[in-house]
Design an enzyme around this catalytic site. Structure first.
Site, PDB file in Angstrom:
ATOM      1  N   GLY A 208       0.825  -1.212   0.000  1.00 36.11           N
ATOM      2  CA  GLY A 208       0.000   0.000   0.000  1.00 36.11           C
ATOM      3  C   GLY A 208       0.853   1.254   0.000  1.00 36.11           C
TER       4      GLY A 208
ATOM      5  N   GLY B   4       2.463   4.662   1.730  1.00 37.21           N
ATOM      6  CA  GLY B   4       2.839   5.227   3.014  1.00 37.21           C
ATOM      7  C   GLY B   4       4.186   4.754   3.518  1.00 37.21           C
TER       8      GLY B   4
ATOM      9  N   GLU C 284      -0.556  -1.464  -6.920  1.00 38.98           N
ATOM     10  CA  GLU C 284      -1.408  -0.391  -7.407  1.00 38.98           C
ATOM     11  C   GLU C 284      -0.541   0.844  -7.662  1.00 38.98           C
ATOM     12  OE1 GLU C 284      -5.514   0.064  -5.534  1.00 38.98           O
ATOM     13  OE2 GLU C 284      -4.417   1.734  -4.678  1.00 38.98           O
TER      14      GLU C 284
ATOM     15  N   ASN D 123     -10.102   7.956   4.432  1.00 39.36           N
ATOM     16  CA  ASN D 123      -9.840   7.715   3.008  1.00 39.36           C
ATOM     17  C   ASN D 123     -10.602   6.469   2.600  1.00 39.36           C
ATOM     18  OD1 ASN D 123      -6.815   6.891   4.392  1.00 39.36           O
ATOM     19  ND2 ASN D 123      -8.056   5.289   3.487  1.00 39.36           N
TER      20      ASN D 123
END
Lengths: 502, 502
Positions: B267, B269, B292, B382
């Site tokens: 992901g 971050g 992604e 989010n």
């Protein structure tokens, strides 16, 4: 009597043993994979004999791995003698002793998406498979296996098992040979596509690959599957089916579903049956199905020409449907394909084919989350099964349910589900006998209003509207009132009903 | 300055207009699809001009459809003038005005699995696409589009849009041409497999198909992406990364992950960055990614040879990484593929490749449900983004998180998540700086003990153990105490901390 039509290699006759001898191969702590699915095509003799051995003092608790739920000859008999330590990946309410032991946590039950279990066994996540017990119609000259009405996960169990026991059941019509399409995917990173582009496509072999040398014991059987009888349609299930048919016909008219229609998946039970009968009586072209389990209705609709192709990992034939099958085996063999569970439930295939998924949860909430498994959040009724595989990947995903349960005492639409098996991202359409909530393109509060006003029973709407009003005071994109969210559930636990005192 | 390297057909020069003229094509109520992803490769000039027009009195509220979050030139500027009615399918906390309006429900925000949005647009579930605004590096002689660093859903928007506006951004290096692999799947029932069998495979065209005649306006731009700076690694993120590396290395040793390793998804971050750096410093072979979003770390690891292939739907280059790219474009172009969002997040491909999915939720609970979106169940931070696509379909799915938040005042491990984005069926491994909970093959109560003892912060373990004790009094397979489940959340809401008074 086992003859050369069932055991097609002469060497197989030397492997025929009594159920008691086969059961002796199973010892304490073993991981035992059984064939069959929702209770269809599962083995019976070996586990009955094992239960008897345990009753007589054999110390033995085993793990039972399966496709889905299996019959009482496995689940009930072994649970009654406290012979089960672990159960994966599915369980249904029909076998009460096992249900009680799961809820008392005597049995460690692990609830999994059914599309994932076979591959996770293959990856070695749960340890080795000690024994596979297969129910078969026959064994070929090469030692490969002709299955009966349920495939489930048995191909993977057979691949990995150290010991293979085959129950050859003479009550299975030999005409089933050729209905199965057994494909085992290689493990990543060497996996390729699943070459299925229509429900009738075949991508594998009609047989479970095993080989003569790997078969350790053959047990003769003639016990038929313990098929459940479905309840008759009711005005409520009829109304749900009519709403769904109207909805789908309108989607076709609007061009959001292609005119040739898309394959259907429908869950197990009375609503599913009513829906299928309703759809075939409507104005849609002949249907196809890409589903997990094929119920009796599918056979009737194949016969009437309303279903032209159906794919599943099992069918659950009533005695009447077995008669139909025996009368015209060619018709059903060419229209129906039975696959391993990870193929019938494959996200890849479901999404590619554009399957319209239709499932019935225990309850759903105003924001569209659904609980398929746990009453009051704690008590397991049945596993999530394949509903997650289909709802997450469906072209359109439809939850169907009566608006109330327990004779009207509880609302199936609640402020917040006490257990979330399906998130708000997973279902678009919600249907009860009261109406249809189409939540596509709606934000959470609009979704809540749509669900309350179209799906909740009128007697429960005021409670739900009041909850939403309370929640809105907290603000936010999806307002919840964490202190009030479970009030109806707590009221139900305390009083046996959700309805507010009047 | 736009020249023939950017506009490769002479007829295109006649279509160049001011941003103001392009913005005039957008009117009240329109559905506007924009390119880009997490803010990378999104258009800027047209929406800035539209915001100015609205500020000066043009009555206009529009729907903004995107790949994921986009930059302030779209989200902030249009929200500030109350120009947004609907936002799909993702939103992130960085743009504060939009966040406020989503949580005040001035903007109807619909949170969707990112793999599903493009196909649902294609199916017509949300109505027609009025305008597509694309940020491009160039337009080919045939009128097809060379994208920049973000693909997202723009290929599908362009296919359906009645009006196409292209912002040609001269700050995008032309060397990006060839990095993209644009594939649009046919709709069911005519869909075929996605022919991707390794992260580096290409299955489509380097260009977004559009055509000269469908381009209505071209706007020159040189505004760079509004890239966020990642926080530096901390001892906590380092500890999480080390636990994950140890865990994965052991899985390889045990044979549960193949020695050649499997592609990673991670992901967005700081934790994700620390994990990537940690994995590449460990004892694993060079990595591949099927993800992604590709963060800066990917470029550094490509350069050092620790990543041999990476696939995503966007990358988010810092100025430093753009420098690296410009210095050696060939290296990155051959190692990185940028795809449409429904391909980067495709369940079919994720499952086939055996992607190891690693994501960080807001909180997770003792039974393994995770909340990725809503603080205290209500307030959107989010969207769920692609986390559901990857976690549901991963070979192994790993949730990583610090054990506490808000400076130690709250526990990230809670009795019950206040919003369930991921069910207990979707994640297997939970990692905090305290340790690793491997829940494979564990029933719910065993899972709870594993998560409490290995993942929760020691100061919060007593509260969680006490909750489990209360819940166990109610019995059942997965015991919950519905009256106590949200106590920590309610305490946090009331006092700003979860820790019990001492």
């Amino acid at each position: 009597m086992l003859d050369a039509t069932r055991l097609r290699n002469p060497s197989l006759f030397a492997k025929v043993v009594s159920a008691d001898e086969a059961a002796a191969l199973i010892t304490d702590g073993m991981r035992v994979g059984v064939g069959g699915f929702t209770p269809s095509g599962y083995p019976k003799q070996t586990t009955l004999a094992l239960a008897e051995q345990i009753r007589r003092g054999k110390p033995c608790r085993i793990q039972i791995w399966s496709g889905a739920s299996v019959g009482p000859e496995i689940e009930e008999e072994l649970a009654k003698v406290h012979g089960v330590s672990v159960r994966m990946p599915y369980y249904a309410a029909t076998n009460r002793t096992m249900q009680a032991q799961i809820n008392e946590r005597e049995i460690a039950y692990i609830d999994l998406h059914l599309s994932e279990f076979a591959q996770q066994v293959d990856y070695g996540f749960f340890g080795e498979v000690d024994v596979a017990i297969v129910e078969a119609a026959a064994i070929t000259e090469q030692g490969d296996i002709v299955l009966g009405s349920g495939v489930g996960n048995i191909p993977m169990f057979v691949r990995h098992a150290k010991t293979v026991i085959v129950e050859v059941n003479t009550s299975i019509p030999l005409e089933m040979e050729g209905m199965h399409d057994i494909l085992i995917l290689p493990k990543p990173p060497r996996r390729r596509e699943i070459p299925i582009y229509a429900p009738s496509d075949r991508a594998g072999s009609p047989y479970v690959t095993c080989g003569l040398e790997r078969i350790d014991a053959i047990v003769e059987s003639d016990i038929p599957d313990h098929v459940r009888t479905l309840a008759k349609p009711t005005p409520t299930t009829q109304a749900i089916a009519e709403h769904l048919v109207d909805f789908l016909e309108n989607e076709v008219r609007q061009g959001r579903i292609p005119a040739e229609m898309l394959p259907l998946q429908s869950g197990v039970g009375t609503i599913a049956n009513a829906v299928l009968m309703g759809l075939s009586a409507g104005h849609l072209p002949p249907l196809t199905m890409y589903s997990e389990i094929l119920q009796d209705a599918v056979f009737h609709l194949v016969r009437s020409g309303n279903i032209r192709a159906a794919s599943g990992c099992a069918f659950t034939p009533s005695p009447e449907v077995w008669e139909m099958f025996r009368a015209e085996p060619e018709l059903y063999r060419k229209s129906i394909v039975l696959r391993p569970l990870d193929i019938s439930n494959s996200p890849e295939v479901i999404r590619r084919l554009g399957v319209i998924a239709i499932n019935t949860p225990l309850e759903f909430d105003i924001y569209g989350q659904a609980n398929s498994t746990h009453v009051l959040g704690s008590k397991m009724i049945n596993g999530i099964g394949g509903s997650g595989d289909y709802m997450r990947n469906g072209y359109l995903s439809v939850f169907t349910s009566p608006s109330t349960g327990a004779g009207g005492k509880i609302s199936k639409v609640v402020p917040m589900v006490s257990h979330a098996d399906h998130t708000e991202h997973d279902g678009q359409i919600f249907i009860t006998e009261c109406g249809v909530a189409d939540t596509r393109g709606l934000d959470p509060v609009a979704r809540a209003k749509e669900i309350i006003e179209h799906c909740a029973h009128p007697t429960f709407r005021p409670v739900l509207r009041e909850y939403l009003r309370l929640a809105l005071r907290h603000g936010g994109h999806e307002p919840v009132d964490l202190a009030a969210a479970f009030q109806p559930a707590l009221q139900f636990r305390a009083t046996g009903r959700m309805r507010p005192a009047e």
